[in-house]
Design a protein around this motif. Structure first.
Motif, PDB file in Angstrom:
ATOM      1  N   PRO A 144       0.827  -1.210   0.000  1.00  5.50           N
ATOM      2  CA  PRO A 144       0.000   0.000   0.000  1.00  5.50           C
ATOM      3  C   PRO A 144       0.858   1.256   0.000  1.00  5.50           C
ATOM      4  O   PRO A 144       1.943   1.293   0.596  1.00  5.50           O
ATOM      5  N   ASP A 145       0.363   2.298  -0.648  1.00  5.22           N
ATOM      6  CA  ASP A 145       1.109   3.554  -0.704  1.00  5.22           C
ATOM      7  C   ASP A 145       1.406   4.090   0.692  1.00  5.22           C
ATOM      8  O   ASP A 145       2.479   4.661   0.929  1.00  5.22           O
ATOM      9  N   GLY A 146       0.469   3.916   1.625  1.00  2.00           N
ATOM     10  CA  GLY A 146       0.678   4.417   2.978  1.00  2.00           C
ATOM     11  C   GLY A 146       1.849   3.749   3.674  1.00  2.00           C
ATOM     12  O   GLY A 146       2.601   4.397   4.418  1.00  2.00           O
ATOM     13  N   VAL A 147       2.009   2.451   3.449  1.00  2.90           N
ATOM     14  CA  VAL A 147       3.136   1.726   4.040  1.00  2.90           C
ATOM     15  C   VAL A 147       4.445   2.222   3.443  1.00  2.90           C
ATOM     16  O   VAL A 147       5.423   2.482   4.157  1.00  2.90           O
ATOM     17  N   PHE A 148       4.459   2.385   2.129  1.00  5.10           N
ATOM     18  CA  PHE A 148       5.700   2.813   1.496  1.00  5.10           C
ATOM     19  C   PHE A 148       6.048   4.245   1.889  1.00  5.10           C
ATOM     20  O   PHE A 148       7.222   4.583   2.098  1.00  5.10           O
ATOM     21  N   ALA A 150       5.407   5.595   4.731  1.00  4.34           N
ATOM     22  CA  ALA A 150       5.960   5.528   6.090  1.00  4.34           C
ATOM     23  C   ALA A 150       7.418   5.105   6.065  1.00  4.34           C
ATOM     24  O   ALA A 150       8.241   5.609   6.841  1.00  4.34           O
ATOM     25  N   LEU A 151       7.770   4.181   5.158  1.00  2.00           N
ATOM     26  CA  LEU A 151       9.176   3.785   5.012  1.00  2.00           C
ATOM     27  C   LEU A 151      10.015   4.950   4.521  1.00  2.00           C
ATOM     28  O   LEU A 151      11.092   5.238   5.048  1.00  2.00           O
ATOM     29  N   GLN A 152       9.522   5.632   3.483  1.00  2.00           N
ATOM     30  CA  GLN A 152      10.304   6.710   2.878  1.00  2.00           C
ATOM     31  C   GLN A 152      10.466   7.905   3.818  1.00  2.00           C
ATOM     32  O   GLN A 152      11.402   8.690   3.659  1.00  2.00           O
ATOM     33  N   ALA A 153       9.576   8.025   4.775  1.00  2.00           N
ATOM     34  CA  ALA A 153       9.711   9.103   5.754  1.00  2.00           C
ATOM     35  C   ALA A 153      10.892   8.868   6.694  1.00  2.00           C
ATOM     36  O   ALA A 153      11.381   9.810   7.337  1.00  2.00           O
ATOM     37  N   GLU A 154      11.346   7.633   6.782  1.00  2.00           N
ATOM     38  CA  GLU A 154      12.386   7.266   7.748  1.00  2.00           C
ATOM     39  C   GLU A 154      13.672   6.760   7.109  1.00  2.00           C
ATOM     40  O   GLU A 154      14.748   6.880   7.699  1.00  2.00           O
ATOM     41  N   LEU A 155      13.574   6.169   5.913  1.00  2.00           N
ATOM     42  CA  LEU A 155      14.720   5.477   5.321  1.00  2.00           C
ATOM     43  C   LEU A 155      15.068   6.054   3.955  1.00  2.00           C
ATOM     44  O   LEU A 155      14.194   6.535   3.222  1.00  2.00           O
ATOM     45  N   SER A 156      16.338   5.953   3.598  1.00  4.86           N
ATOM     46  CA  SER A 156      16.786   6.364   2.269  1.00  4.86           C
ATOM     47  C   SER A 156      16.378   5.323   1.235  1.00  4.86           C
ATOM     48  O   SER A 156      16.011   4.183   1.573  1.00  4.86           O
ATOM     49  N   ASP A 157      16.474   5.694  -0.030  1.00  4.02           N
ATOM     50  CA  ASP A 157      16.177   4.738  -1.098  1.00  4.02           C
ATOM     51  C   ASP A 157      17.094   3.524  -1.006  1.00  4.02           C
ATOM     52  O   ASP A 157      16.669   2.377  -1.227  1.00  4.02           O
ATOM     53  N   GLU A 158      18.374   3.768  -0.698  1.00  2.77           N
ATOM     54  CA  GLU A 158      19.332   2.660  -0.585  1.00  2.77           C
ATOM     55  C   GLU A 158      18.939   1.704   0.542  1.00  2.77           C
ATOM     56  O   GLU A 158      19.013   0.474   0.378  1.00  2.77           O
TER      57      GLU A 158
END
Length: 214
Positions: A144-148, A150-158
């Motif tokens: 889900p877009d919401g899960v992703f 939340a990840l992108q708010a905390e982690l880099s693409d790498e």
């Protein structure tokens, strides 16, 4: 026993023999199984059937533990452990429960990986990682877009790519372990028919239907 044959020491190639020595000492792991962590060790002896696959997958262990990785080992282990649990691999789950403690997760957190949605011991980024692991494993990558977000708010693409690769790799290991009945996954399927008492009807729901008509 595993569903595939195992490779004894004298039939293994040089690469496999070195790993056998590191894990089993001078023993032949087929004749005298058992590792220091308590597992039978047949993951190694079965994978040694295909030497280049064995090398490829064992070198993958070095990849995720390399100091070149950007992803926090705590988050990595959350993904790996949850993948093992979600697939239903006792082997992957059990081994990575131990690795999760070593990486720095508290005992409360380790025990809560199985029921993380109702646990309050995880940080927002840890919850995002666990939700992402479930989307990878249980939803086959339908995130889900919401899960992703939340990840992108905390982690880099790498970091996200490393998390995706490692979690998906351990989903594969969990699936293979169950399919080939390796290590702690050498168990019978618990979903079987339980016979009814002799002489009783086989049409259980028919009994309910007749009761309603009566």
């Amino acid at each position: 026993m595993p569903r595939l044959r195992q490779v004894p020491r004298d039939a293994a190639d040089d690469y496999a023999r070195k790993l056998y020595t590191a894990l089993f000492g001078d023993r032949d792991p087929v004749e005298q199984p058992g590792t220091a962590t308590g597992t039978p060790g047949n993951w190694w002896t079965v994978f040694a059937l295909v030497p280049d696959a064995f090398r490829h997958t064992t070198e993958g262990f070095g990849f995720y533990r390399s100091d070149r990785r950007k992803l926090d080992p705590v988050l990595r282990e959350l993904g790996q452990t949850r993948a093992g649990y979600a697939v239903g691999s006792r082997f992957v789950y059990s081994q990575h429960m131990k690795a999760a403690r070593f990486a720095g997760l508290s005992e409360e957190q380790v025990q809560a990986i199985a029921h993380w949605p109702v646990a309050d011991c995880f940080t927002p980024v840890q919850r995002a990682v666990l939700a992402y692991a479930d989307a990878l494993v249980l939803q086959h990558g339908r995130v889900p877009d919401g899960v992703f977000a939340a990840l992108q708010a905390e982690l880099s693409d790498e970091e996200i790519l490393e998390l995706t690769y490692v979690t998906a790799t351990y989903m594969m290991h969990a699936v293979m372990s169950r399919a080939l009945r390796l290590e702690y996954d050498d168990v019978d399927d618990p979903v079987t028919e339980v016979p009814a008492p002799e002489g009783t009807t086989a049409d259980v729901m028919g009994m309910v239907d007749r009761r309603k008509r009566d």
